[in-house]
Every structure is written in structure tokens, then in C-alpha cells.
Enzyme design. Structure first.
Site, PDB file in Angstrom:
ATOM      1  N   HIS A 307      53.275  42.322  43.731  1.00  0.00           N
ATOM      2  CA  HIS A 307      53.320  41.539  42.491  1.00  0.00           C
ATOM      3  C   HIS A 307      53.638  42.453  41.315  1.00  0.00           C
ATOM      4  CE1 HIS A 307      49.377  42.398  40.448  1.00  0.00           C
ATOM      5  NE2 HIS A 307      48.897  42.559  41.665  1.00  0.00           N
ATOM      6  N   ASP A 319      47.462  48.354  39.418  1.00  0.00           N
ATOM      7  CA  ASP A 319      47.476  46.959  39.850  1.00  0.00           C
ATOM      8  C   ASP A 319      48.467  46.164  39.017  1.00  0.00           C
ATOM      9  OD1 ASP A 319      46.864  44.481  40.907  1.00  0.00           O
ATOM     10  OD2 ASP A 319      44.946  44.292  39.876  1.00  0.00           O
ATOM     11  N   GLU A 351      51.116  36.412  40.094  1.00  0.00           N
ATOM     12  CA  GLU A 351      50.085  36.667  41.111  1.00  0.00           C
ATOM     13  C   GLU A 351      48.712  36.590  40.485  1.00  0.00           C
ATOM     14  OE1 GLU A 351      47.353  39.300  43.590  1.00  0.00           O
ATOM     15  OE2 GLU A 351      47.856  39.317  41.460  1.00  0.00           O
ATOM     16  N   GLU A 352      48.596  37.152  39.291  1.00  0.00           N
ATOM     17  CA  GLU A 352      47.304  37.203  38.627  1.00  0.00           C
ATOM     18  C   GLU A 352      46.865  35.839  38.090  1.00  0.00           C
ATOM     19  OE1 GLU A 352      45.545  39.647  39.037  1.00  0.00           O
ATOM     20  OE2 GLU A 352      46.634  41.540  38.931  1.00  0.00           O
ATOM     21  N   ASP A 380      49.713  46.019  47.410  1.00  0.00           N
ATOM     22  CA  ASP A 380      49.036  45.644  46.176  1.00  0.00           C
ATOM     23  C   ASP A 380      47.904  46.638  45.938  1.00  0.00           C
ATOM     24  OD1 ASP A 380      47.836  44.411  44.038  1.00  0.00           O
ATOM     25  OD2 ASP A 380      47.531  42.482  45.027  1.00  0.00           O
ATOM     26  N   HIS A 480      41.614  45.850  36.319  1.00  0.00           N
ATOM     27  CA  HIS A 480      41.735  44.766  35.348  1.00  0.00           C
ATOM     28  C   HIS A 480      41.222  45.149  33.965  1.00  0.00           C
ATOM     29  CE1 HIS A 480      42.084  41.355  38.567  1.00  0.00           C
ATOM     30  NE2 HIS A 480      43.116  42.192  38.553  1.00  0.00           N
TER      31      HIS A 480
END
Length: 539
Positions: A307, A319, A351-352, A380, A480
């Protein structure tokens, strides 16, 4: 990697409507005079970055260790792995970081930063000679327009408190007294029933422990009881990165904090907090980037994907800039290879936001098109700083979680294990838990596999003994978060895993017989690498 929480999940990507684009650009840049609705400045930057790579000499500019990589056909493992280097992979990550730096620090679907990332990746793949398509699709998006504020107003000392906004939170700016609900074990499902809010003072901010039901239900019940804002604290160690789901439309601010902070606040008499959230929720357009080799059997397609988007909190360079960069560098160094099977690279959007891009892609295929896909490899987060070398458990040999992947997934796992064994690198299985883009493929019975170096999970003492690093902390302490930058990286993990990406991509592009019994090139029969140190595996 997709965020844990509700079934409806996270952030966004894509092209906004013009009015919303202007709003965000003003919020992010202090004015919109140097930008347009098509994020022209950002796309120009991406093109400039791609041009710099090409001007420096194509494959050599991507970091290859030998000038011969410029011209030769890297159709053996030794030649390909010589040319796929850490420097080359890091160059692509740096390009993504530069894009984020010029776009409010993010590359979230639904923002110019993502569009510039698409432009950069598509140009790299086109320059390498692949047939590239950029396919748009609609999705529900959530974007924070300005930083979320959680402040202790009284009692002193006053000041800001670390927090992470719940995705799909509404907007608001309130300063109010705080009412804490009874946490577990007194209430095993705090905030999950309307009765939990009996006597709740209207206008107060609700402080609620995680657990027992979706975050959205807690927030909805709090609002119905008259709460002006909601703060949810974790029920375990670590940050709380949650989502209310795209179906949540209530106009109330909701944010998450750690368990330690939540317990501290709950025990503070006379607590007054300020909670400010400033968000956009709505439909946006974003894109997948699909690149195909010009040769290879179109009836036996090998797909390799990652992604491309970040979350709304940061640039997403581990990420998932790590997986994207390894795939781009593999594609560049395989540009002159003529695979036996059709090779298809996929960089997924949204994707998120709930695996939207990959799900949209697979669901849009006819059954005949699905049947032509021999396998899917997913990468990923493959450079986590406190890493473990995880391999998706295709045969469910670990006996945990969701069970095995579709038939042939065990052979994909074996290919990665063979690579690690040859390198003398311990490895460990990880479950097909559905948190990344392989999900739509395995749901449609397409064999899948891939690598993962860990996200918010906590490294154990046993894992630290095998791989080094720090027990008791997250595999990726910046998961994140805004600190998921170019510096958030393990060179060791990324270097090894970039080679693993290249190795398996070349292997299966030449021979998928172990997975689907289709005849392949005999000199690429799996396992092609013999284990040198099998006793060191961590499986």
C-alpha cells in the site's frame, strides 16, 4: 498496515473535490496562492524527484552496487540481488519523505501528498518500461484539518496531553469538566450500554476505558447522554490508535490516550480538559497504481503489492514506504528481465481506510481474471526499527488465528523461509489476520504470502534474544505517528527483506509450479536456495 479497532477503518487517499482541496491547503500552508486543485506543485515535485533518479543513470541512480546493473539482464538471483541494494531502496523512501515534507507531513489518500506519491511511483515504473495504469475509485475518507488538541486546564499543572484522534471523529472545541465512567473490572463493558451514563452531567467530557464494544458505540452513547466530547483510554500498554468507522457521523470530538494517562486522569478530582478536533469526513477519489511486464504468460499472473498511502498522523515511511520502495527497486532492477509468467506490480490506495484499494481491485475482476492470478505477494512494513522477521503463516503451522491460506500459500511461505535460512536469519510465523492487502486475495482463494517486521505489537524477551532490539517495546515505536519518517528504519531488516522481495519476485515470475502446478523454468525450481544454518530458524 491497517489500524485495529472497528470493522470500518481508517484514513484516506485520493483527489478531493476542489472546494475541500482549497480548505485543506489553506489549513496546511497558511494560504492557497501557490497551489491549485490538481496539487500541481506537489506533482511537479514528484516528477522532479523521478527525473533526478533517471538523470543520475536509471538503475545505477537507484543505488545499484555495480555499473553493470545499468545494462545487464538481472535474470539470476545473484545478479538481481547484487543490484537491489539498501541504498536504492532508501532513495525511493527519501523521495516519499520529500513528498510528505511538502504536503503537510502526510501522504494520506485524499490529499495532494498521496497524489504526488502516485505520480512518483507511476513514473518510476514507466521509466523502467512497464505498462502502467492509474485507476481511480471512490471511498469514504477522514482527514484532520488541523492538529488535535487535548489539554489539562485544571487542576494544575496545565498543559497539553498526548493523544491520537479516533478516525472518523467529528469536529468540536470544548472546555469542560470530565466525568470518568467505571472501568473494568467494575464494569467489563464501560460505555457500551446507555445505563452506564445514568446521571451523566450534560456538557461534560466523558472519559471511558477501552473494551467490551466498538469505540463508535461508546461515543454514540456518550453523545446521547449529553457529553460534549469523548476521551477513550487504552486497556493495555501502548498508544491507542482507533477508528470509529466510516459509518460514524455524529458531530462530537473523540480521541484516544494511553492506559496510564487515562487512569491518571480518572483519579484526578475536579479535572477540566479542553478537547479540540477539526476534521473532514466524506467521499473522495483516490488511485491504485498497476504496472505489468510486457512479456510473460498472461494466463499465469504473479502479483506483488504494497500500500502506497500513509495514515493521517505522519509520512508513513516504514508503513508503508518500506514495502513500496523495495517493490519499486525490484521492478527497476528487473526491467530487462523477460519473465516466464506475467508480472504485475500493485501499489494500493486507501489501505489505511479499510483495505479499500486492493478490495476494489479484486472485486472488480471477473472470475476468469481471478483464476489467472497464480499468487499474490504482500509487503507491508518490512523495515521496522525493533523488528522481527515475520513470514505469513500460509500452512497454519503455528495453529493460531485464522487458519491456513488458500492452497499454495504454504509453498509461498516455504520460499521465504528458504531465503532466510540461506542467510542464517531466524524467522517466525505471523497470522493471516486480515489487516493488510492480502485479505481480498485470500478471500477469493488466491494463494498469498509475504513479509512483516511488526507494527504496534510488543517485542518479547524471547524475540529480543533472537533478533536483538528491545523487549517490552513496540516493533515499530512510531507506528501510525508523525515520527514514522525516513529515520524510522532498521537498515538490517530493510536490506535483508528487500533482497527477499527481489528473490521471491524473480523466483515466482519464472516458476509457480510449487504453487499451482504450472510448468516453469527448471533452473528456478523452488527452493532455489539451500539452507546454510537451518538450526537458527525461529519457526
Amino acid at each position: 498496515m491497517e489500524k485495529t479497532g472497528l470493522k470500518g477503518r481508517r484514513l484516506t487517499r485520493g483527489r478531493w473535490g476542489a472546494a475541500f482541496a482549497a480548505t485543506l491547503l489553506v489549513a496546511a500552508c497558511g494560504g492557497g496562492s501557490d497551489s491549485s486543485g490538481d496539487s500541481g506543485g506537489d506533482l511537479a515535485t514528484a516528477r522532479m524527484l523521478t527525473t533526478e533518479v533517471a538523470a543520475a543513470g536509471g538503475a545505477a541512480a537507484a543505488g545499484s552496487s555495480s555499473p553493470s546493473c545499468l545494462n545487464r539482464v538481472n535474470n539470476t538471483f545473484n545478479k538481481l540481488l547484487e543490484c537491489v541494494t539498501l541504498a536504492g531502496v532508501r532513495r525511493h523512501q527519501q523521495a516519499l519523505q520529500t513528498i510528505a515534507d511538502e504536503n503537510n507531513g502526510i501522504r494520506t489518500s485524499g490529499t495532494p501528498g498521496y497524489d504526488a506519491s502516485v505520480d512518483y511511483a507511476a513514473q518510476v515504473l514507466r521509466d523502467a518500461g512497464y505498462l502502467v495504469t492509474v485507476t481511480d475509485f471512490q471511498f469514504q475518507t477522514f482527514i484532520t484539518l488541523s492538529p488535535t488538541v487535548l489539554e489539562q486546564v485544571s487542576p494544575g499543572p496545565a498543559g497539553p496531553l498526548d493523544n491520537t484522534i479516533m478516525e472518523y471523529s467529528g469536529s468540536g472545541d470544548v472546555t469542560a469538566s470530565v466525568t470518568a465512567l467505571m472501568p473494568p473490572p467494575g464494569d467489563g463493558t464501560p460505555g457500551c450500554e446507555a445505563a452506564d451514563f445514568a446521571g451523566f452531567p450534560a456538557g461534560n467530557i466523558a472519559l471511558i476505558s477501552r473494551g467490551g464494544c466498538p469505540f463508535a458505540l461508546k461515543a454514540t452513547n456518550a453523545l446521547a447522554a449529553g457529553a460534549s466530547g469523548v476521551v477513550i483510554y487504552n486497556n493495555t500498554t501502548g498508544d491507542l490508535n482507533g477508528t470509529l468507522g466510516e459509518a460514524f457521523t455524529e458531530d462530537i470530538g473523540v480521541t484516544g490516550i494511553t492506559q496510564a494517562l487515562g487512569q491518571q486522569l480518572a483519579a484526578t478530582p475536579g479535572l477540566v480538559l479542553r478537547l479540540k478536533t477539526d476534521t473532514f469526513r466524506g467521499e473522495a477519489t483516490t488511485s491504485n497504481v498497476i504496472a505489468e511486464s510486457r512479456s510473460g504468460d498472461p494466463n499465469n499472473v504473479v502479483m506483488v503489492g504494497a500500500h502506497l498511502d500513509s495514515v493521517n498522523e505522519g509520512p508513513g515511511i516504514n508503513d508503508n514506504g518500506s514495502g513500496v520502495a523495495a517493490i519499486l527497486e525490484t521492478a527497476v532492477q528487473m526491467a530487462k528481465v523477460k519473465p516466464r509468467n506475467k508480472l504485475r506490480f500493485a501499489l494500493w490506495g486507501a489501505e489505511e481506510s479499510g483495505l479499500v484499494g486492493s478490495t476494489n481491485y479484486v472485486e472488480g475482476l471477473s472470475q476468469a481474471e481471478k483464476d489467472r492470478i497464480a499468487l499474490y505477494l504482500n509487503f507491508d512494513m518490512i523495515g521496522s526499527p525493533n523488528h522481527v522477521f515475520f513470514v505469513y503463516d500460509g500452512d497454519d503451522s503455528d495453529g493460531t488465528g485464522e487458519g491456513p491460506g488458500p492452497g499454495g500459500s504454504d509453498q509461498i511461505e516455504k520460499a521465504f523461509e528458504s531465503f532466510y535460512m540461506q542467510r542464517g536469519v531466524p524467522f517466525k510465523g505471523t497470522d493471516f489476520d486480515g489487516r493488510s492487502d492480502y485479505r481480498a486475495f485470500i478471500q477469493n482463494l488466491i494463494p498469498a504470502g509475504g513479509l512483516f517486521t511488526g507494527a504496534e505489537g510488543i517485542k518479547t524477551a524471547e524475540e529480543a534474544a533472537l533478533w536483538g532490539g528491545t523487549a517490552g517495546t513496540a516493533y515499530d515505536p512510531c507506528y501510525h505517528q508523525a515520527c514514522d519518517t525516513f529515520a524510522n528504519n532498521s537498515d538490517t531488516a530493510l536490506d535483508i527483506n528487500a533482497d527477499a522481495v527481489a528473490y521471491t519476485t524473480l523466483l515466482f515470475s519464472m516458476n509457480t509450479s510449487s504453487v499451482n502446478d504450472q510448468r516453469g523454468k527448471g533452473n528456478f525450481r523452488m527452493p532455489a536456495l539451500k539452507p546454510l544454518h537451518p538450526e537458527r530458524t525461529g519457526n
